[in-house]
Motif scaffolding. Structure first.
Motif, mmCIF file in Angstrom:
data_model
loop_
_atom_site.group_PDB
_atom_site.id
_atom_site.type_symbol
_atom_site.label_atom_id
_atom_site.label_comp_id
_atom_site.label_asym_id
_atom_site.label_seq_id
_atom_site.Cartn_x
_atom_site.Cartn_y
_atom_site.Cartn_z
ATOM 1 N N HIS A 68 0.831 -1.205 0.000
ATOM 2 C CA HIS A 68 0.000 0.000 0.000
ATOM 3 C C HIS A 68 0.870 1.261 0.000
ATOM 4 O O HIS A 68 0.636 2.191 -0.779
ATOM 5 C CB HIS A 68 -0.905 -0.042 1.239
ATOM 6 N N THR A 69 1.870 1.290 0.840
ATOM 7 C CA THR A 69 2.751 2.447 0.956
ATOM 8 C C THR A 69 3.531 2.667 -0.333
ATOM 9 O O THR A 69 3.710 3.816 -0.759
ATOM 10 C CB THR A 69 3.730 2.261 2.136
ATOM 11 N N LYS A 70 3.977 1.600 -0.920
ATOM 12 C CA LYS A 70 4.722 1.695 -2.172
ATOM 13 C C LYS A 70 3.873 2.369 -3.253
ATOM 14 O O LYS A 70 4.333 3.286 -3.934
ATOM 15 C CB LYS A 70 5.130 0.281 -2.606
ATOM 16 N N LEU A 71 2.626 1.934 -3.384
ATOM 17 C CA LEU A 71 1.709 2.530 -4.359
ATOM 18 C C LEU A 71 1.424 3.989 -4.011
ATOM 19 O O LEU A 71 1.461 4.862 -4.886
ATOM 20 C CB LEU A 71 0.405 1.728 -4.415
ATOM 21 N N ASP A 72 1.156 4.252 -2.742
ATOM 22 C CA ASP A 72 0.886 5.630 -2.318
ATOM 23 C C ASP A 72 2.060 6.552 -2.637
ATOM 24 O O ASP A 72 1.882 7.605 -3.248
ATOM 25 C CB ASP A 72 0.615 5.691 -0.811
ATOM 26 N N GLU A 73 3.248 6.160 -2.202
ATOM 27 C CA GLU A 73 4.399 7.059 -2.294
ATOM 28 C C GLU A 73 4.962 7.191 -3.703
ATOM 29 O O GLU A 73 5.558 8.210 -4.035
ATOM 30 C CB GLU A 73 5.472 6.630 -1.302
ATOM 31 N N LYS A 74 4.770 6.183 -4.526
ATOM 32 C CA LYS A 74 5.309 6.258 -5.893
ATOM 33 C C LYS A 74 4.300 6.809 -6.904
ATOM 34 O O LYS A 74 4.706 7.413 -7.883
ATOM 35 C CB LYS A 74 5.801 4.891 -6.330
ATOM 36 N N ILE A 75 3.010 6.597 -6.676
ATOM 37 C CA ILE A 75 2.013 6.980 -7.676
ATOM 38 C C ILE A 75 0.985 7.973 -7.127
ATOM 39 O O ILE A 75 0.870 9.097 -7.616
ATOM 40 C CB ILE A 75 1.266 5.732 -8.231
ATOM 41 N N LEU A 168 -6.304 9.111 -15.818
ATOM 42 C CA LEU A 168 -4.841 9.115 -15.897
ATOM 43 C C LEU A 168 -4.240 8.452 -14.655
ATOM 44 O O LEU A 168 -3.335 7.613 -14.770
ATOM 45 C CB LEU A 168 -4.338 10.555 -16.033
ATOM 46 N N LEU A 169 -4.750 8.798 -13.491
ATOM 47 C CA LEU A 169 -4.275 8.184 -12.242
ATOM 48 C C LEU A 169 -4.514 6.682 -12.261
ATOM 49 O O LEU A 169 -3.640 5.891 -11.910
ATOM 50 C CB LEU A 169 -4.962 8.812 -11.029
ATOM 51 N N GLN A 170 -5.678 6.292 -12.691
ATOM 52 C CA GLN A 170 -6.027 4.872 -12.751
ATOM 53 C C GLN A 170 -5.070 4.120 -13.676
ATOM 54 O O GLN A 170 -4.621 3.017 -13.353
ATOM 55 C CB GLN A 170 -7.470 4.741 -13.228
ATOM 56 N N GLU A 171 -4.736 4.712 -14.802
ATOM 57 C CA GLU A 171 -3.796 4.063 -15.740
ATOM 58 C C GLU A 171 -2.399 3.950 -15.127
ATOM 59 O O GLU A 171 -1.722 2.937 -15.290
ATOM 60 C CB GLU A 171 -3.746 4.815 -17.074
ATOM 61 N N GLU A 172 -1.981 4.990 -14.422
ATOM 62 C CA GLU A 172 -0.675 4.937 -13.746
ATOM 63 C C GLU A 172 -0.660 3.831 -12.693
ATOM 64 O O GLU A 172 0.337 3.125 -12.542
ATOM 65 C CB GLU A 172 -0.346 6.287 -13.110
#
Length: 186
Positions: A68-75, A168-172
């Motif tokens: 979860h943190t990885k997704l939050d902090e990178k994207i 755009l966020l969803q695609e990222e």
């Protein structure tokens, strides 16, 4: 009406991802609370079973939190910092909160390994008390984290971003998850 239905369909992936993660984490938190109560009230005979259950749940929560943190902090956080700048303080707070999570997971590792090696009743009782206290703190920390993200991050995504920005966020997110080896559900 048809346009709104199409827009909701476009957001389905992200909402499903968030809701599925939240449901699995809340279910594990409920199991953790039951195991902590059992550890406190059921005595020495069943304590090792409760400790195993607690260890299993904490391991699950650690893994889920790291993903979860990885997704939050990178994207998600960089995207929201750019598109909803007023969220910057909240996003910074959520990033700093990860130190609390890392600390509590390390404490659990230490305390649980101590528990396995101790047979003396006084030490064992002290360790059980530490596990219970840290477990309650972990439950509160995670529930607070979920609440803060719902009221700030996810609300901003669904109420403040334009549909094109959400797409755009969803695609990222999809690209990130695919690169990270996750199978995506449609």
């Amino acid at each position: 009406m048809k346009i709104k239905a199409v827009q909701r369909g476009r957001d389905y992936f992200f909402k499903h991802l968030v809701d599925e993660e939240k449901a699995s984490v809340l279910s594990k938190l409920e199991q953790l609370e039951k195991a902590l109560l059992g550890l406190q009230y059921e005595g020495k005979v069943s304590s090792s079973n409760h400790i195993k259950k607690i260890e299993e749940i904490v391991c699950f929560l650690r893994k889920k939190y790291q993903e979860h943190t990885k997704l939050d902090e990178k994207i998600i956080f960089p995207f929201l910092s750019k598109h909803v700048p007023r969220l910057y303080p909240t996003l910074q707070f959520l990033k700093m909160e990860s130190q609390d999570f890392q600390g509590i997971f390390e404490i659990f590792d230490k305390v649980l390994s101590e528990f396995k090696g101790k047979n003396k009743i006084l030490l064992r009782n002290s360790i059980i008390e530490q596990v219970r206290d840290k477990g309650i703190y972990l439950v509160c920390l995670i529930k607070n984290h979920i609440h803060l993200e719902e009221k700030s991050v996810y609300r901003a995504i669904f109420q403040e971003l334009h549909q094109e920005e959400r797409n755009l966020l969803q695609e990222e997110i999809k690209l990130f998850l695919l690169k990270d080896g996750k199978k995506l559900k449609k």
